[in-house]
Design a protein around this motif. Structure first.
Motif, PDB file in Angstrom:
ATOM      1  N   GLY A 228       0.803  -1.084  -0.062  1.00  0.00           N
ATOM      2  CA  GLY A 228      -0.063  -0.064  -0.112  1.00  0.00           C
ATOM      3  C   GLY A 228       0.784   1.221   0.185  1.00  0.00           C
ATOM      4  O   GLY A 228       0.643   2.245  -0.679  1.00  0.00           O
ATOM      5  N   LEU A 229       1.973   1.187   0.825  1.00  0.00           N
ATOM      6  CA  LEU A 229       2.865   2.282   0.849  1.00  0.00           C
ATOM      7  C   LEU A 229       3.602   2.428  -0.595  1.00  0.00           C
ATOM      8  O   LEU A 229       3.836   3.614  -0.819  1.00  0.00           O
ATOM      9  CB  LEU A 229       3.869   2.301   1.911  1.00  0.00           C
ATOM     10  N   ALA A 230       4.108   1.552  -1.257  1.00  0.00           N
ATOM     11  CA  ALA A 230       4.691   1.386  -2.350  1.00  0.00           C
ATOM     12  C   ALA A 230       3.792   1.977  -3.503  1.00  0.00           C
ATOM     13  O   ALA A 230       4.085   2.816  -4.382  1.00  0.00           O
ATOM     14  CB  ALA A 230       4.922  -0.054  -2.714  1.00  0.00           C
ATOM     15  N   PHE A 231       2.428   1.539  -3.601  1.00  0.00           N
ATOM     16  CA  PHE A 231       1.504   2.123  -4.467  1.00  0.00           C
ATOM     17  C   PHE A 231       1.282   3.654  -4.333  1.00  0.00           C
ATOM     18  O   PHE A 231       1.207   4.271  -5.265  1.00  0.00           O
ATOM     19  CB  PHE A 231      -0.032   1.458  -3.953  1.00  0.00           C
ATOM     20  N   ARG A 295       9.197  24.157 -13.356  1.00  0.00           N
ATOM     21  CA  ARG A 295      10.301  24.640 -12.632  1.00  0.00           C
ATOM     22  C   ARG A 295      10.272  23.886 -11.239  1.00  0.00           C
ATOM     23  O   ARG A 295      11.201  23.680 -10.560  1.00  0.00           O
ATOM     24  CB  ARG A 295      10.358  26.196 -12.377  1.00  0.00           C
ATOM     25  N   VAL A 296       9.088  23.709 -10.722  1.00  0.00           N
ATOM     26  CA  VAL A 296       8.896  23.369  -9.379  1.00  0.00           C
ATOM     27  C   VAL A 296       9.130  21.693  -9.248  1.00  0.00           C
ATOM     28  O   VAL A 296       9.673  21.248  -8.566  1.00  0.00           O
ATOM     29  CB  VAL A 296       7.396  23.699  -8.646  1.00  0.00           C
ATOM     30  N   ALA A 297       8.617  21.243 -10.468  1.00  0.00           N
ATOM     31  CA  ALA A 297       8.960  19.767 -10.400  1.00  0.00           C
ATOM     32  C   ALA A 297      10.268  19.348 -10.465  1.00  0.00           C
ATOM     33  O   ALA A 297      10.800  18.426 -10.087  1.00  0.00           O
ATOM     34  CB  ALA A 297       8.206  19.146 -11.879  1.00  0.00           C
ATOM     35  N   ALA A 298      11.371  20.411 -11.178  1.00  0.00           N
ATOM     36  CA  ALA A 298      12.496  20.110 -11.494  1.00  0.00           C
ATOM     37  C   ALA A 298      13.043  20.351  -9.931  1.00  0.00           C
ATOM     38  O   ALA A 298      14.413  19.587  -9.388  1.00  0.00           O
ATOM     39  CB  ALA A 298      13.194  21.131 -12.342  1.00  0.00           C
ATOM     40  N   LEU A 299      12.435  21.330  -9.150  1.00  0.00           N
ATOM     41  CA  LEU A 299      13.136  21.385  -7.800  1.00  0.00           C
ATOM     42  C   LEU A 299      12.804  20.185  -6.968  1.00  0.00           C
ATOM     43  O   LEU A 299      13.915  19.781  -5.967  1.00  0.00           O
ATOM     44  CB  LEU A 299      12.415  22.621  -6.937  1.00  0.00           C
ATOM     45  N   VAL A 300      11.734  19.430  -6.934  1.00  0.00           N
ATOM     46  CA  VAL A 300      11.276  18.249  -6.258  1.00  0.00           C
ATOM     47  C   VAL A 300      12.437  17.039  -6.722  1.00  0.00           C
ATOM     48  O   VAL A 300      13.303  16.328  -5.978  1.00  0.00           O
ATOM     49  CB  VAL A 300      10.120  17.777  -6.518  1.00  0.00           C
ATOM     50  N   GLU A 301      12.740  17.118  -8.083  1.00  0.00           N
ATOM     51  CA  GLU A 301      13.642  15.886  -8.572  1.00  0.00           C
ATOM     52  C   GLU A 301      14.981  16.451  -8.074  1.00  0.00           C
ATOM     53  O   GLU A 301      15.931  15.527  -7.704  1.00  0.00           O
ATOM     54  CB  GLU A 301      13.695  15.943 -10.052  1.00  0.00           C
ATOM     55  N   SER A 302      15.521  17.786  -8.149  1.00  0.00           N
ATOM     56  CA  SER A 302      17.011  18.060  -7.699  1.00  0.00           C
ATOM     57  C   SER A 302      17.107  17.786  -6.267  1.00  0.00           C
ATOM     58  O   SER A 302      18.272  17.374  -5.944  1.00  0.00           O
ATOM     59  CB  SER A 302      17.036  19.557  -8.023  1.00  0.00           C
ATOM     60  N   ALA A 303      16.176  18.045  -5.444  1.00  0.00           N
ATOM     61  CA  ALA A 303      16.151  17.744  -3.986  1.00  0.00           C
ATOM     62  C   ALA A 303      15.910  16.275  -3.429  1.00  0.00           C
ATOM     63  O   ALA A 303      15.943  16.024  -2.651  1.00  0.00           O
ATOM     64  CB  ALA A 303      14.910  18.541  -3.245  1.00  0.00           C
ATOM     65  N   GLY A 304      15.917  15.275  -4.677  1.00  0.00           N
ATOM     66  CA  GLY A 304      15.961  13.764  -4.250  1.00  0.00           C
ATOM     67  C   GLY A 304      14.672  13.438  -4.184  1.00  0.00           C
ATOM     68  O   GLY A 304      14.465  12.061  -3.740  1.00  0.00           O
ATOM     69  N   GLY A 305      13.529  13.975  -4.288  1.00  0.00           N
ATOM     70  CA  GLY A 305      12.344  13.552  -3.957  1.00  0.00           C
ATOM     71  C   GLY A 305      11.992  12.503  -5.018  1.00  0.00           C
ATOM     72  O   GLY A 305      11.160  11.382  -4.352  1.00  0.00           O
ATOM     73  N   ARG A 306      12.037  12.354  -6.149  1.00  0.00           N
ATOM     74  CA  ARG A 306      11.583  11.520  -7.181  1.00  0.00           C
ATOM     75  C   ARG A 306      12.565  10.048  -6.984  1.00  0.00           C
ATOM     76  O   ARG A 306      11.951   9.209  -7.011  1.00  0.00           O
ATOM     77  CB  ARG A 306      12.064  11.897  -8.696  1.00  0.00           C
ATOM     78  N   GLU A 307      13.907  10.301  -6.575  1.00  0.00           N
ATOM     79  CA  GLU A 307      14.594   9.209  -6.716  1.00  0.00           C
ATOM     80  C   GLU A 307      14.427   8.435  -5.405  1.00  0.00           C
ATOM     81  O   GLU A 307      14.125   7.346  -5.283  1.00  0.00           O
ATOM     82  CB  GLU A 307      16.077   9.608  -6.680  1.00  0.00           C
ATOM     83  N   ALA A 309      11.404   8.432  -3.634  1.00  0.00           N
ATOM     84  CA  ALA A 309      10.060   7.666  -3.788  1.00  0.00           C
ATOM     85  C   ALA A 309      10.383   6.477  -4.521  1.00  0.00           C
ATOM     86  O   ALA A 309       9.486   5.362  -4.110  1.00  0.00           O
ATOM     87  CB  ALA A 309       9.323   8.721  -4.392  1.00  0.00           C
ATOM     88  N   THR A 310      11.155   6.587  -5.663  1.00  0.00           N
ATOM     89  CA  THR A 310      11.110   5.355  -6.365  1.00  0.00           C
ATOM     90  C   THR A 310      11.822   4.133  -5.605  1.00  0.00           C
ATOM     91  O   THR A 310      11.418   2.821  -5.729  1.00  0.00           O
ATOM     92  CB  THR A 310      11.839   5.684  -7.787  1.00  0.00           C
ATOM     93  N   ALA A 311      12.781   4.462  -5.114  1.00  0.00           N
ATOM     94  CA  ALA A 311      13.788   3.769  -4.336  1.00  0.00           C
ATOM     95  C   ALA A 311      13.008   2.885  -3.247  1.00  0.00           C
ATOM     96  O   ALA A 311      13.120   1.861  -2.721  1.00  0.00           O
ATOM     97  CB  ALA A 311      14.935   4.103  -3.738  1.00  0.00           C
ATOM     98  N   GLU A 312      12.445   3.855  -2.300  1.00  0.00           N
ATOM     99  CA  GLU A 312      11.505   3.568  -1.264  1.00  0.00           C
ATOM    100  C   GLU A 312      10.266   2.608  -1.563  1.00  0.00           C
ATOM    101  O   GLU A 312       9.868   1.721  -0.696  1.00  0.00           O
ATOM    102  CB  GLU A 312      11.058   4.813  -0.617  1.00  0.00           C
ATOM    103  N   ALA A 313       9.687   2.838  -2.604  1.00  0.00           N
ATOM    104  CA  ALA A 313       8.457   1.843  -3.248  1.00  0.00           C
ATOM    105  C   ALA A 313       9.145   0.653  -3.466  1.00  0.00           C
ATOM    106  O   ALA A 313       8.611  -0.556  -3.061  1.00  0.00           O
ATOM    107  CB  ALA A 313       7.999   2.360  -4.507  1.00  0.00           C
ATOM    108  N   ALA A 314      10.295   0.393  -4.188  1.00  0.00           N
ATOM    109  CA  ALA A 314      10.851  -1.044  -4.368  1.00  0.00           C
ATOM    110  C   ALA A 314      11.430  -1.511  -2.879  1.00  0.00           C
ATOM    111  O   ALA A 314      11.080  -2.875  -2.920  1.00  0.00           O
ATOM    112  CB  ALA A 314      12.363  -0.546  -5.277  1.00  0.00           C
ATOM    113  N   ARG A 315      11.858  -0.830  -2.060  1.00  0.00           N
ATOM    114  CA  ARG A 315      12.097  -1.316  -0.668  1.00  0.00           C
ATOM    115  C   ARG A 315      10.975  -1.956  -0.035  1.00  0.00           C
ATOM    116  O   ARG A 315      11.001  -3.017   0.591  1.00  0.00           O
ATOM    117  CB  ARG A 315      12.844  -0.305   0.134  1.00  0.00           C
ATOM    118  N   ARG A 316       9.871  -1.173  -0.138  1.00  0.00           N
ATOM    119  CA  ARG A 316       8.602  -1.650   0.448  1.00  0.00           C
ATOM    120  C   ARG A 316       8.311  -2.841  -0.103  1.00  0.00           C
ATOM    121  O   ARG A 316       7.656  -3.936   0.603  1.00  0.00           O
ATOM    122  CB  ARG A 316       7.671  -0.485   0.424  1.00  0.00           C
ATOM    123  N   VAL A 317       8.284  -3.064  -1.327  1.00  0.00           N
ATOM    124  CA  VAL A 317       8.028  -4.388  -1.922  1.00  0.00           C
ATOM    125  C   VAL A 317       8.913  -5.425  -1.655  1.00  0.00           C
ATOM    126  O   VAL A 317       8.435  -6.706  -1.375  1.00  0.00           O
ATOM    127  CB  VAL A 317       7.815  -4.344  -3.502  1.00  0.00           C
TER     128      VAL A 317
END
Length: 347
Positions: A228-231, A295-307, A309-317
């Protein structure tokens, strides 16, 4: 990586065969349950579930989502050594609770489109959306109690407790809109209620109806909580960077709504200068145009949010897979197949 750049395209994951098989097993019971509703609630529910157009004309094919939760409920009965039919009332119940929450969420979020169609409140107004959602929620409990299982009361209690947790998660989500100091643990707690609770119940309710031992029910519940958290993590990534043609939502939709989603909250609390700039934007009052959102989406990515979230989803699975190591191989493999599909989906 800028907001206009994308990783190399990869093939969309195949939809697990079990989703179609269990949908076929559950759909007749779900339709029979919806037929119990009053004429108006029944018609609006049928539209929301993708069975009809707004005027009541039947729709061919499926437009009602992937039915992941009902598949998990059926598999949980099989994991407990019971026939799949034992899990069908639980599958119907979790689908109804899920769709109650969607109808209400669309209203609270002001979303006018879901699955490329107008939402219930956008067509029939807020009162009808509230009442239709309430009708589906009440019906979920009724279906479980009428299941004929000697363990129906325990399953009904699970539905009630799950709904309470789900609502708490939504309460937190609404509260976060007024706060600029949301922490990552708070955001995870919100997601565990809003999404994890119902997926946990979906993975456990078939086993509960089957009278499975507590350790089996517990293992399945943990599996569901983790996926559920991964989802939700994947959903939050798609809410910023998903393809509108696939998700049915505008690009940057969660940023447009200024949601304190998991990748955004990670970015503001762990993202250094980019996270600080993102936090200032969230605290401001202007959403901005498409270029500003990029620009804001790029900030989220630069700050590591996307990376993250993707890694944490895999860890939860991975954690979920370990939880069901002792479950019989057939159901376990199909449960894991659904979990992996959740992490790699595009909508």
């Amino acid at each position: 990586m800028t907001a206009t750049m994308r990783p190399a395209a990869t093939a969309a994951p195949a939809v697990p065969e079990v989703l179609g098989r269990t949908r076929d097993a559950v759909q007749p019971a779900l339709r029979a349950a919806v037929d119990r509703l009053d004429e108006t609630s029944r018609a609006i529910s049928a539209y929301h579930l993708g069975w009809t157009d707004a005027d009541g004309t039947p729709v061919s094919g499926s437009n009602g989502g992937k039915a992941v939760r009902s598949a998990l409920a059926v598999l949980s009965a099989l994991a407990a050594g019971a026939p799949q039919q034992t899990g069908v009332p639980g599958a119907v119940a979790v689908e109804l609770v899920h769709n109650f929450s969607l109808v209400h969420d669309d209203l609270m979020d002001g979303d006018t489109e879901r699955r490329h169609r107008p939402t219930v409140w956008a067509l029939w107004g807020a009162p009808s959306a509230i009442l239709t959602g309430d009708a589906m929620l009440a019906l979920a409990q009724e279906v479980v109690l009428d299941s004929g299982s000697p363990h129906a009361i325990a399953a009904g209690r699970l539905v009630s407790e799950t709904t309470r947790r789900l609502i708490h998660g939504q309460v937190l989500d609404v509260q976060f809109e007024q706060r600029d100091d949301v922490t990552l643990p708070e955001c995870v707690t919100m997601a565990a209620g809003k999404t994890g609770a119902l997926l946990s119940a979906s993975c456990a309710i078939g086993a509960v109806l089957a009278g499975a031992p507590a350790e089996v029910v517990g293992a399945l519940a943990v599996f569901g909580e983790e996926i559920g958290l991964a989802f939700q993590l994947v959903d939050d990534v798609l809410g910023i960077w998903g393809d509108p043609a696939v998700t049915g939502k505008p690009v940057y939709s969660d940023l447009r709504a200024r949601k304190k989603s998991l990748p955004v909250t990670y970015a503001t609390t762990h993202g250094g200068a980019a996270g600080d700039e993102l936090a200032k934007w969230l605290a401001g009052g202007e959403t901005g145009d498409e270029a500003e959102l990029a620009r804001v989406a790029a900030l989220v990515e630069s700050a590591g949010g996307r990376e993250w979230a993707t890694a944490e989803a895999a860890r939860r699975v991975e954690t979920a897979e370990r939880a069901v190591a002792a479950i019989p191989a057939g159901p376990r493999e199909e449960l894991i197949g659904i979990a992996r599909f959740i992490v790699h989906r595009e909508a």
